[in-house]
Design an enzyme around this catalytic site. Sequence first.
Site, PDB file in Angstrom:
ATOM      1  N   ASP A   1      43.915   5.125  36.523  1.00 43.17           N
ATOM      2  CA  ASP A   1      43.180   3.859  36.503  1.00 43.17           C
ATOM      3  C   ASP A   1      41.905   4.090  35.693  1.00 43.17           C
ATOM      4  OD1 ASP A   1      42.396   1.175  37.340  1.00 43.17           O
ATOM      5  OD2 ASP A   1      40.927   2.160  38.612  1.00 43.17           O
ATOM      6  N   SER A   2      41.193   2.998  35.435  1.00 43.47           N
ATOM      7  CA  SER A   2      39.926   3.116  34.713  1.00 43.47           C
ATOM      8  C   SER A   2      38.842   3.799  35.562  1.00 43.47           C
ATOM      9  CB  SER A   2      39.451   1.724  34.305  1.00 43.47           C
ATOM     10  OG  SER A   2      39.394   0.888  35.448  1.00 43.47           O
TER      11      SER A   2
ATOM     12  N   CYS B   1      46.076   0.573  37.118  1.00 42.53           N
ATOM     13  CA  CYS B   1      45.153  -0.426  36.579  1.00 42.53           C
ATOM     14  C   CYS B   1      45.917  -1.666  36.110  1.00 42.53           C
ATOM     15  CB  CYS B   1      44.404   0.190  35.409  1.00 42.53           C
ATOM     16  SG  CYS B   1      43.231  -0.913  34.632  1.00 42.53           S
TER      17      CYS B   1
ATOM     18  N   GLU C   1      32.610  -2.590  44.626  1.00 45.27           N
ATOM     19  CA  GLU C   1      32.033  -1.242  44.471  1.00 45.27           C
ATOM     20  C   GLU C   1      30.691  -1.119  45.187  1.00 45.27           C
ATOM     21  OE1 GLU C   1      32.140   0.453  40.557  1.00 45.27           O
ATOM     22  OE2 GLU C   1      34.250  -0.054  40.280  1.00 45.27           O
TER      23      GLU C   1
ATOM     24  N   CYS D   1      44.109  -7.245  40.548  1.00 46.48           N
ATOM     25  CA  CYS D   1      43.102  -6.265  40.127  1.00 46.48           C
ATOM     26  C   CYS D   1      42.994  -5.223  41.232  1.00 46.48           C
ATOM     27  CB  CYS D   1      41.756  -6.958  39.914  1.00 46.48           C
ATOM     28  SG  CYS D   1      40.405  -5.819  39.562  1.00 46.48           S
TER      29      CYS D   1
ATOM     30  N   HIS E   1      40.632  -3.759  42.577  1.00 43.50           N
ATOM     31  CA  HIS E   1      39.525  -3.868  43.537  1.00 43.50           C
ATOM     32  C   HIS E   1      39.723  -4.959  44.592  1.00 43.50           C
ATOM     33  CE1 HIS E   1      37.700  -1.434  40.483  1.00 43.50           C
ATOM     34  NE2 HIS E   1      36.526  -1.415  41.081  1.00 43.50           N
TER      35      HIS E   1
HETATM   36  N1  DGL Z   1      41.130  -1.294  37.362  1.00 47.34           N
HETATM   37  C1  DGL Z   1      40.849  -2.542  36.684  1.00 47.34           C
HETATM   38  C2  DGL Z   1      42.026  -3.509  36.884  1.00 47.34           C
HETATM   39  O1  DGL Z   1      42.774  -3.418  37.832  1.00 47.34           O
HETATM   40  C3  DGL Z   1      39.548  -3.166  37.182  1.00 47.34           C
HETATM   41  C4  DGL Z   1      38.312  -2.403  36.739  1.00 47.34           C
HETATM   42  C5  DGL Z   1      38.129  -2.377  35.229  1.00 47.34           C
HETATM   43  O2  DGL Z   1      37.837  -3.442  34.636  1.00 47.34           O
HETATM   44  O3  DGL Z   1      38.295  -1.325  34.649  1.00 47.34           O
HETATM   45  O4  DGL Z   1      42.240  -4.360  36.077  1.00 47.34           O
END
Ligand code: DGL
Length: 264
Positions: free
Chosen positions: A10-11, A73, A151, A183, A185
């Site tokens: 993931d990012s 992600c 977060e 997403c 989060h």
């Molecule tokens: N992990 C990203 C997503 O699920 C959210 C956070 C980001 O923008 O990197 O799209």
Amino acid sequence: MLHRAIGIFDSGVGGLTVCKEVIRQLPGENLIYLGDTARVPYGTKSAQTVERYALEAAGFLVDQGVKLLVVACNTASAVALPALRERYRLPVIGVIEPGARRAAESRNQRIGVIGTEGTIGSGRYEEAIRALLPEAEVFSTACPLFVPLAEEGWAEHEVARLTALEYLQPLISAQIDTLVLGCTHYPLLRTTLQRVMGPGVLLVDSAAETASCVAELFREQGLERPEHGGQRDFYVTDVPTRFERVGRAFLGRELSKVDQVMIG
Ligand code: DGL
């Protein structure tokens, strides 16, 4: 015999929601997680850039000898799956198809999707839902402020409720019966989102659906490692301090050992 791990990337911390579900559903598996914290967020970047980052993140995991790649992600799943599948010869699972599959069970065929600007702009959820339910009406909205709220640990704060009310008003007016949390989060905001949408709306958690999809694939292909007590290794591309602190709430447990690596 060495048991090959599942690779998840993931990012940043967000993909730990997917990791948590994979651990719950497949507790005996070894996992290697990479959070590309030096380059987070992906959600506001162009498809080209996210594709390049995703190929590099996946390359790191493939070099560790993983047996399967989970693109946790949503943004990377939306734009990079074809390139990943072309470059790497191992099963690659993204979060969009599993989420869309569940959403396509909607009764009134009016479905909401929320995610980052990149995910919503790609139209991939809409496409995947329509492929399964051609008559569906899909209402999509980017909710970028949900990421910092989660977060910050403010998922159930009044600020989160007011923000959700603002973003989701068009979806409430559209009378959707299903809302895809597109997403990494958003599962943390579940209580707030359910409160704002009302009890009659089904919230689809892409993280949980993806873990079920991995478990299903393992059963079908006999890839499972049935005994319990899998090893979990966490890597990040920036210093680990913030990832360790913020990640706890996403993973639902302490992050024991996190190492910094260079990729790309
Ligand atoms: N992990 C990203 C997503 O699920 C959210 C956070 C980001 O923008 O990197 O799209």
